[in-house]
Design a protein around this motif. Structure first.
Motif, PDB file in Angstrom:
ATOM      1  N   ASP A 124       0.844  -1.191   0.000  1.00 54.35           N
ATOM      2  CA  ASP A 124       0.000   0.000   0.000  1.00 54.35           C
ATOM      3  C   ASP A 124       0.880   1.241   0.000  1.00 54.35           C
ATOM      4  OD1 ASP A 124      -2.228   1.610   0.035  1.00 54.35           O
ATOM      5  OD2 ASP A 124      -3.078   0.805   1.881  1.00 54.35           O
ATOM      6  N   PHE A 125       0.288   2.354  -0.423  1.00 59.05           N
ATOM      7  CA  PHE A 125       0.955   3.657  -0.422  1.00 59.05           C
ATOM      8  C   PHE A 125       0.040   4.614   0.332  1.00 59.05           C
ATOM      9  CE2 PHE A 125       2.215   7.812  -1.736  1.00 59.05           C
ATOM     10  CZ  PHE A 125       3.554   7.744  -2.122  1.00 59.05           C
ATOM     11  N   VAL A 126       0.492   5.057   1.508  1.00 61.93           N
ATOM     12  CA  VAL A 126      -0.303   5.959   2.343  1.00 61.93           C
ATOM     13  C   VAL A 126       0.248   7.375   2.172  1.00 61.93           C
ATOM     14  CG1 VAL A 126      -1.022   6.531   4.692  1.00 61.93           C
ATOM     15  CG2 VAL A 126      -0.741   4.125   4.012  1.00 61.93           C
ATOM     16  N   PRO A 127      -0.503   8.259   1.532  1.00 62.94           N
ATOM     17  CA  PRO A 127       0.007   9.626   1.307  1.00 62.94           C
ATOM     18  C   PRO A 127      -0.068  10.476   2.578  1.00 62.94           C
ATOM     19  CG  PRO A 127      -2.192   9.396   0.376  1.00 62.94           C
ATOM     20  CD  PRO A 127      -1.815   8.042   0.897  1.00 62.94           C
ATOM     21  N   LYS A 128       0.962  11.288   2.783  1.00 65.28           N
ATOM     22  CA  LYS A 128       0.934  12.274   3.864  1.00 65.28           C
ATOM     23  C   LYS A 128       0.210  13.515   3.374  1.00 65.28           C
ATOM     24  CE  LYS A 128       5.497  10.893   5.676  1.00 65.28           C
ATOM     25  NZ  LYS A 128       6.890  11.337   5.864  1.00 65.28           N
ATOM     26  N   PRO A 129      -0.546  14.210   4.226  1.00 61.78           N
ATOM     27  CA  PRO A 129      -0.880  13.840   5.603  1.00 61.78           C
ATOM     28  C   PRO A 129      -1.911  12.700   5.638  1.00 61.78           C
ATOM     29  CG  PRO A 129      -2.057  15.824   4.977  1.00 61.78           C
ATOM     30  CD  PRO A 129      -1.157  15.495   3.829  1.00 61.78           C
ATOM     31  N   PHE A 130      -1.907  11.922   6.691  1.00 57.57           N
ATOM     32  CA  PHE A 130      -2.810  10.778   6.810  1.00 57.57           C
ATOM     33  C   PHE A 130      -3.439  10.778   8.204  1.00 57.57           C
ATOM     34  CE2 PHE A 130       1.373   9.625   8.248  1.00 57.57           C
ATOM     35  CZ  PHE A 130       1.143   8.945   9.435  1.00 57.57           C
ATOM     36  N   ASN A 131      -4.507  10.020   8.347  1.00 56.36           N
ATOM     37  CA  ASN A 131      -5.133   9.876   9.651  1.00 56.36           C
ATOM     38  C   ASN A 131      -5.093   8.410  10.090  1.00 56.36           C
ATOM     39  OD1 ASN A 131      -7.181   8.580   8.168  1.00 56.36           O
ATOM     40  ND2 ASN A 131      -8.427  10.439   8.051  1.00 56.36           N
ATOM     41  N   ARG A 132      -5.612   8.140  11.273  1.00 54.31           N
ATOM     42  CA  ARG A 132      -5.573   6.792  11.830  1.00 54.31           C
ATOM     43  C   ARG A 132      -6.321   5.801  10.960  1.00 54.31           C
ATOM     44  NH1 ARG A 132      -8.386   3.215  14.739  1.00 54.31           N
ATOM     45  NH2 ARG A 132      -7.416   2.096  16.482  1.00 54.31           N
ATOM     46  N   ASP A 133      -7.477   6.212  10.422  1.00 51.98           N
ATOM     47  CA  ASP A 133      -8.296   5.310   9.605  1.00 51.98           C
ATOM     48  C   ASP A 133      -7.542   4.863   8.358  1.00 51.98           C
ATOM     49  OD1 ASP A 133     -10.347   5.440  11.399  1.00 51.98           O
ATOM     50  OD2 ASP A 133     -11.516   6.918  10.280  1.00 51.98           O
ATOM     51  N   ARG A 134      -6.808   5.780   7.738  1.00 48.09           N
ATOM     52  CA  ARG A 134      -6.076   5.411   6.514  1.00 48.09           C
ATOM     53  C   ARG A 134      -4.922   4.471   6.840  1.00 48.09           C
ATOM     54  NH1 ARG A 134      -4.397   3.249   3.074  1.00 48.09           N
ATOM     55  NH2 ARG A 134      -3.764   3.899   0.964  1.00 48.09           N
ATOM     56  N   LEU A 135      -4.265   4.697   7.965  1.00 44.73           N
ATOM     57  CA  LEU A 135      -3.187   3.800   8.363  1.00 44.73           C
ATOM     58  C   LEU A 135      -3.739   2.419   8.711  1.00 44.73           C
ATOM     59  CD1 LEU A 135      -0.163   3.524   8.865  1.00 44.73           C
ATOM     60  CD2 LEU A 135      -0.563   4.223  11.239  1.00 44.73           C
ATOM     61  N   GLN A 136      -4.874   2.389   9.394  1.00 41.97           N
ATOM     62  CA  GLN A 136      -5.476   1.109   9.738  1.00 41.97           C
ATOM     63  C   GLN A 136      -5.921   0.350   8.486  1.00 41.97           C
ATOM     64  OE1 GLN A 136      -8.429   1.225  12.830  1.00 41.97           O
ATOM     65  NE2 GLN A 136      -8.495  -1.006  12.954  1.00 41.97           N
TER      66      GLN A 136
END
Length: 232
Positions: free
Chosen positions: A97-109
């Protein structure tokens, strides 16, 4: 879960660490933060990991210099980066996966859930499989891979040129990454859909997938109906 965070910004690293501890709770066995590429590579070499969270810009160093190494390992890699324009390239290398910054807890989970629940990736951009061979990292184009066989915690890649290469990821992890190109037709096999010529039924209700190069690969009985509906 054993997780490594590779991030040079202390504030962001602490935020990732806090969210990760909150998400996993008692299921988290170890959580390590490292802020340089070389130290991270040494840690990976000497420790068992389930997930690596990787930034692509580390004190001026390019995270892609590390990416080819980490995607060849047995764990999944999740990129966390502000460089959204690099997402396609990261997926081509085989990140989960690619999590773009800024991110929140839900996206990281959401990213963690793909690893924990073994969800298949929604992207079909992976173009390379990185393998370790004689102390080097080799990049194998997906187009050169005909089928993949499980070999315990490892997998064997069978290539169009007749060669066979060993990959450190399990069949389950590769299935997550390659689900748009390969089908799991048996507990021990992933087969590239485009290479299947037909299905052969043998005595005793045994089913085989015939590839274009005449290789026969078993089809699991529980998977036969789904495979037949998809291919024929």
């Amino acid at each position: 879960m054993n997780i490594l965070i590779v991030e040079d910004e202390s504030r962001i690293a602490k935020r990732i660490e806090r969210m990760t501890r909150d998400i996993f709770g008692n299921a988290l066995k170890s959580l390590k933060h490292i802020n340089t590429l070389q130290e991270a590579l040494r840690y990976i070499e000497n420790n068992a990991l389930d997930i690596v969270l990787l930034d692509l810009n580390l004190n001026g160093d390019n995270g892609f210099d590390m990416l080819t190494t980490v995607v060849s390992e047995s764990f999944h890699t999740i990129v966390i980066s502000a460089n959204k324009n690099q997402a396609i390239t990261a997926f081509e290398y085989g990140v989960l996966d690619f999590v773009p910054k800024p991110f929140n807890r839900d996206r990281l989970q959401q990213a963690f859930n793909r690893a924990i629940k073994k969800e298949k990736t929604e992207n079909n951009k992976i173009k390379l499989l990185a393998i370790k061979k004689r102390g080097r990292i080799l990049l194998i184009p997906i187009e050169d891979v005909l089928y993949i066989k499980g070999a315990g915690v490892y997998t064997e890649l069978f290539l169009a040129n007749g060669k066979k290469e060993l990959h450190d990821k399990s069949l389950e992890k590769l299935e997550q990454l390659l689900s748009h190109t390969f089908d799991r037709i048996h507990k021990s096999y992933l087969v590239k859909i485009s290479e299947v010529k037909g299905i052969i039924i043998k005595p005793g209700s045994k089913y085989m997938a015939e590839l274009k190069n005449a290789t026969l690969i078993p089809i699991g009985r529980t998977k036969y109906k789904d495979i037949k509906a998809k291919w024929l």
